[in-house]
Write a protein that holds these residues in place. Structure first.
Motif, PDB file in Angstrom:
ATOM      1  N   ILE A 164       0.869  -1.175   0.000  1.00 14.47           N
ATOM      2  CA  ILE A 164       0.000   0.000   0.000  1.00 14.47           C
ATOM      3  C   ILE A 164       0.903   1.221   0.000  1.00 14.47           C
ATOM      4  O   ILE A 164       1.778   1.362   0.856  1.00 14.47           O
ATOM      5  N   HIS A 165       0.703   2.088  -0.970  1.00 17.40           N
ATOM      6  CA  HIS A 165       1.587   3.237  -1.137  1.00 17.40           C
ATOM      7  C   HIS A 165       0.778   4.446  -1.594  1.00 17.40           C
ATOM      8  O   HIS A 165       0.153   4.416  -2.657  1.00 17.40           O
ATOM      9  N   ARG A 166       0.752   5.471  -0.753  1.00 12.64           N
ATOM     10  CA  ARG A 166       0.089   6.736  -1.072  1.00 12.64           C
ATOM     11  C   ARG A 166      -1.347   6.546  -1.574  1.00 12.64           C
ATOM     12  O   ARG A 166      -1.747   7.087  -2.599  1.00 12.64           O
ATOM     13  N   GLY A 167      -2.090   5.752  -0.813  1.00  8.93           N
ATOM     14  CA  GLY A 167      -3.512   5.593  -1.092  1.00  8.93           C
ATOM     15  C   GLY A 167      -3.866   4.533  -2.101  1.00  8.93           C
ATOM     16  O   GLY A 167      -5.044   4.303  -2.369  1.00  8.93           O
ATOM     17  N   GLU A 168      -2.862   3.860  -2.659  1.00 12.33           N
ATOM     18  CA  GLU A 168      -3.110   2.840  -3.673  1.00 12.33           C
ATOM     19  C   GLU A 168      -2.644   1.472  -3.180  1.00 12.33           C
ATOM     20  O   GLU A 168      -1.579   1.343  -2.575  1.00 12.33           O
ATOM     21  N   PHE A 169      -3.452   0.454  -3.469  1.00 14.49           N
ATOM     22  CA  PHE A 169      -3.081  -0.927  -3.194  1.00 14.49           C
ATOM     23  C   PHE A 169      -2.508  -1.508  -4.481  1.00 14.49           C
ATOM     24  O   PHE A 169      -3.221  -1.693  -5.468  1.00 14.49           O
ATOM     25  N   PHE A 170      -1.195  -1.735  -4.510  1.00 15.74           N
ATOM     26  CA  PHE A 170      -0.515  -2.306  -5.672  1.00 15.74           C
ATOM     27  C   PHE A 170      -0.371  -3.806  -5.454  1.00 15.74           C
ATOM     28  O   PHE A 170      -0.032  -4.246  -4.349  1.00 15.74           O
ATOM     29  N   TYR A 171      -0.608  -4.592  -6.508  1.00  7.53           N
ATOM     30  CA  TYR A 171      -0.430  -6.026  -6.361  1.00  7.53           C
ATOM     31  C   TYR A 171      -0.021  -6.680  -7.678  1.00  7.53           C
ATOM     32  O   TYR A 171      -0.367  -6.219  -8.762  1.00  7.53           O
ATOM     33  N   VAL A 172       0.750  -7.769  -7.534  1.00  6.04           N
ATOM     34  CA  VAL A 172       1.139  -8.572  -8.682  1.00  6.04           C
ATOM     35  C   VAL A 172       0.070  -9.633  -8.874  1.00  6.04           C
ATOM     36  O   VAL A 172      -0.185 -10.434  -7.979  1.00  6.04           O
ATOM     37  N   ASN A 173      -0.545  -9.623 -10.030  1.00  2.00           N
ATOM     38  CA  ASN A 173      -1.621 -10.547 -10.367  1.00  2.00           C
ATOM     39  C   ASN A 173      -1.036 -11.676 -11.217  1.00  2.00           C
ATOM     40  O   ASN A 173      -0.516 -11.433 -12.295  1.00  2.00           O
ATOM     41  N   HIS A 174      -1.086 -12.900 -10.703  1.00  2.00           N
ATOM     42  CA  HIS A 174      -0.475 -14.035 -11.390  1.00  2.00           C
ATOM     43  C   HIS A 174      -1.559 -15.056 -11.685  1.00  2.00           C
ATOM     44  O   HIS A 174      -2.158 -15.615 -10.787  1.00  2.00           O
ATOM     45  N   VAL A 175      -1.804 -15.317 -12.969  1.00  2.00           N
ATOM     46  CA  VAL A 175      -2.863 -16.232 -13.387  1.00  2.00           C
ATOM     47  C   VAL A 175      -2.265 -17.331 -14.261  1.00  2.00           C
ATOM     48  O   VAL A 175      -1.439 -17.069 -15.139  1.00  2.00           O
ATOM     49  N   TYR A 176      -2.705 -18.550 -14.032  1.00  2.00           N
ATOM     50  CA  TYR A 176      -2.331 -19.689 -14.869  1.00  2.00           C
ATOM     51  C   TYR A 176      -3.555 -20.128 -15.666  1.00  2.00           C
ATOM     52  O   TYR A 176      -4.604 -20.406 -15.090  1.00  2.00           O
ATOM     53  N   TYR A 177      -3.423 -20.161 -16.969  1.00  2.00           N
ATOM     54  CA  TYR A 177      -4.510 -20.622 -17.825  1.00  2.00           C
ATOM     55  C   TYR A 177      -4.158 -22.010 -18.367  1.00  2.00           C
ATOM     56  O   TYR A 177      -3.092 -22.198 -18.951  1.00  2.00           O
ATOM     57  N   LYS A 229      -3.335  -1.751  -9.712  1.00  2.00           N
ATOM     58  CA  LYS A 229      -3.516  -0.940  -8.513  1.00  2.00           C
ATOM     59  C   LYS A 229      -4.978  -0.553  -8.390  1.00  2.00           C
ATOM     60  O   LYS A 229      -5.723  -0.503  -9.368  1.00  2.00           O
ATOM     61  N   ILE A 230      -5.375  -0.303  -7.145  1.00  2.00           N
ATOM     62  CA  ILE A 230      -6.740   0.108  -6.861  1.00  2.00           C
ATOM     63  C   ILE A 230      -6.700   1.022  -5.643  1.00  2.00           C
ATOM     64  O   ILE A 230      -5.916   0.784  -4.711  1.00  2.00           O
ATOM     65  N   PRO A 231      -7.469   2.111  -5.622  1.00  2.00           N
ATOM     66  CA  PRO A 231      -7.471   2.981  -4.438  1.00  2.00           C
ATOM     67  C   PRO A 231      -7.885   2.201  -3.198  1.00  2.00           C
ATOM     68  O   PRO A 231      -8.825   1.402  -3.247  1.00  2.00           O
ATOM     69  N   ILE A 232      -7.194   2.393  -2.102  1.00  2.00           N
ATOM     70  CA  ILE A 232      -7.472   1.639  -0.889  1.00  2.00           C
ATOM     71  C   ILE A 232      -8.893   1.891  -0.390  1.00  2.00           C
ATOM     72  O   ILE A 232      -9.498   1.051   0.267  1.00  2.00           O
ATOM     73  N   GLU A 233      -9.449   3.029  -0.723  1.00  2.00           N
ATOM     74  CA  GLU A 233     -10.842   3.311  -0.339  1.00  2.00           C
ATOM     75  C   GLU A 233     -11.807   3.005  -1.472  1.00  2.00           C
ATOM     76  O   GLU A 233     -12.986   3.293  -1.382  1.00  2.00           O
ATOM     77  N   GLY A 234     -11.317   2.402  -2.560  1.00  2.00           N
ATOM     78  CA  GLY A 234     -12.174   2.144  -3.703  1.00  2.00           C
ATOM     79  C   GLY A 234     -12.507   0.688  -3.922  1.00  2.00           C
ATOM     80  O   GLY A 234     -13.097   0.321  -4.942  1.00  2.00           O
ATOM     81  N   PHE A 235     -12.142  -0.181  -2.982  1.00  2.00           N
ATOM     82  CA  PHE A 235     -12.427  -1.602  -3.141  1.00  2.00           C
ATOM     83  C   PHE A 235     -13.930  -1.844  -3.219  1.00  2.00           C
ATOM     84  O   PHE A 235     -14.701  -1.316  -2.437  1.00  2.00           O
ATOM     85  N   GLY A 236     -14.316  -2.673  -4.172  1.00  2.00           N
ATOM     86  CA  GLY A 236     -15.727  -3.001  -4.338  1.00  2.00           C
ATOM     87  C   GLY A 236     -16.462  -2.062  -5.257  1.00  2.00           C
ATOM     88  O   GLY A 236     -17.532  -2.384  -5.764  1.00  2.00           O
ATOM     89  N   THR A 237     -15.898  -0.877  -5.500  1.00  2.00           N
ATOM     90  CA  THR A 237     -16.570   0.104  -6.359  1.00  2.00           C
ATOM     91  C   THR A 237     -15.698   0.553  -7.522  1.00  2.00           C
ATOM     92  O   THR A 237     -16.200   1.159  -8.456  1.00  2.00           O
ATOM     93  N   THR A 238     -14.419   0.245  -7.474  1.00  2.00           N
ATOM     94  CA  THR A 238     -13.475   0.691  -8.493  1.00  2.00           C
ATOM     95  C   THR A 238     -12.838  -0.502  -9.194  1.00  2.00           C
ATOM     96  O   THR A 238     -12.437  -1.466  -8.542  1.00  2.00           O
ATOM     97  N   VAL A 239     -12.740  -0.426 -10.508  1.00  2.00           N
ATOM     98  CA  VAL A 239     -12.083  -1.484 -11.279  1.00  2.00           C
ATOM     99  C   VAL A 239     -10.570  -1.296 -11.166  1.00  2.00           C
ATOM    100  O   VAL A 239     -10.071  -0.176 -11.349  1.00  2.00           O
TER     101      VAL A 239
END
Length: 200
Positions: free
Chosen positions: A151-164, A180-190
């Motif tokens: 979490i850095h300056r209001g944003e939740f950054f994450y590495v998304n790893h998918v196996y198809y 990344k997604i705003p830490i206060e935007g979970f559930g409402t922000t893509v």
């Protein structure tokens, strides 16, 4: 690589210009990350240090020489509870199976990621106040693995790893990207794509 991407993406961090120096309580506490772990097992808050050990979060309050479970319930036995139905009710209890689960402090709250892989991958982000109160589920991911996050300056950054699954000789196709997604935007922000790596 995650932290390099974050640094290079700070030109669009929001309305408040925080400059390029470390800002206490707003910036990722990179100094507490161990070199041999994807997740961060320690965070510093306003009242002390906090540790993710196994399935529990502990606090080392400033001026105290003992770790205590981060739970606000006065009648809770915490790690000494033997009843299988009760010990999961402890505020300090967070299920988890991955070395990337970790803990992070941001703006008055502790955040911890919990991973479960019994059937399909499922990861949940929780937050809790420094006194152990107000434990809440912030967001839930299904079907992929978050291997690094911060979490850095209001944003939740994450590495998304998918196996198809793939019927070719390769067996599986990997997709690796940083979002990344705003830490206060979970559930409402893509989530916003920050970086996309090559497929294997």
């Amino acid at each position: 690589i995650l932290f390099w991407i974050i640094i290079t993406s700070l030109t669009a961090c929001g309305k408040e210009d925080l400059g390029n120096t470390y800002v206490e309580g707003k910036d990722h506490q990179y100094m507490w990350k161990a070199f041999d772990s994807w997740g961060q097992s320690k965070a510093k808050g306003e009242s002390g240090h906090f540790f993710r050990q196994g399935k529990y979060v502990y606090c080392l309050p400033d001026g105290v020489d003992a770790l205590v479970p981060l739970c606000s319930k006065v009648d809770c036995m915490h790690t000494d509870e033997t009843d299988d139905e009760k010990y999961v009710m402890c505020d300090a209890y967070f299920t988890g199976e991955g070395g990337w689960d970790g803990i992070s402090y941001y703006d008055g709250y502790l955040y911890t990621l919990c991973s479960e892989f019994e059937n399909e991958p499922c990861q949940r982000l929780y937050r809790i106040k420094e006194d152990g109160a107000g434990k809440e589920l912030v967001y839930e991911w299904d079907g992929w693995t978050i291997e690094e996050w911060c979490i850095h300056r209001g944003e939740f950054f994450y590495v998304n790893h998918v196996y198809y699954e793939n019927e070719t000789e390769k067996g599986a196709v990997e997709e690796l990207c940083v979002k990344k997604i705003p830490i206060e935007g979970f559930g409402t922000t893509v989530p916003e794509l920050v970086y996309e790596g090559p497929e294997d």
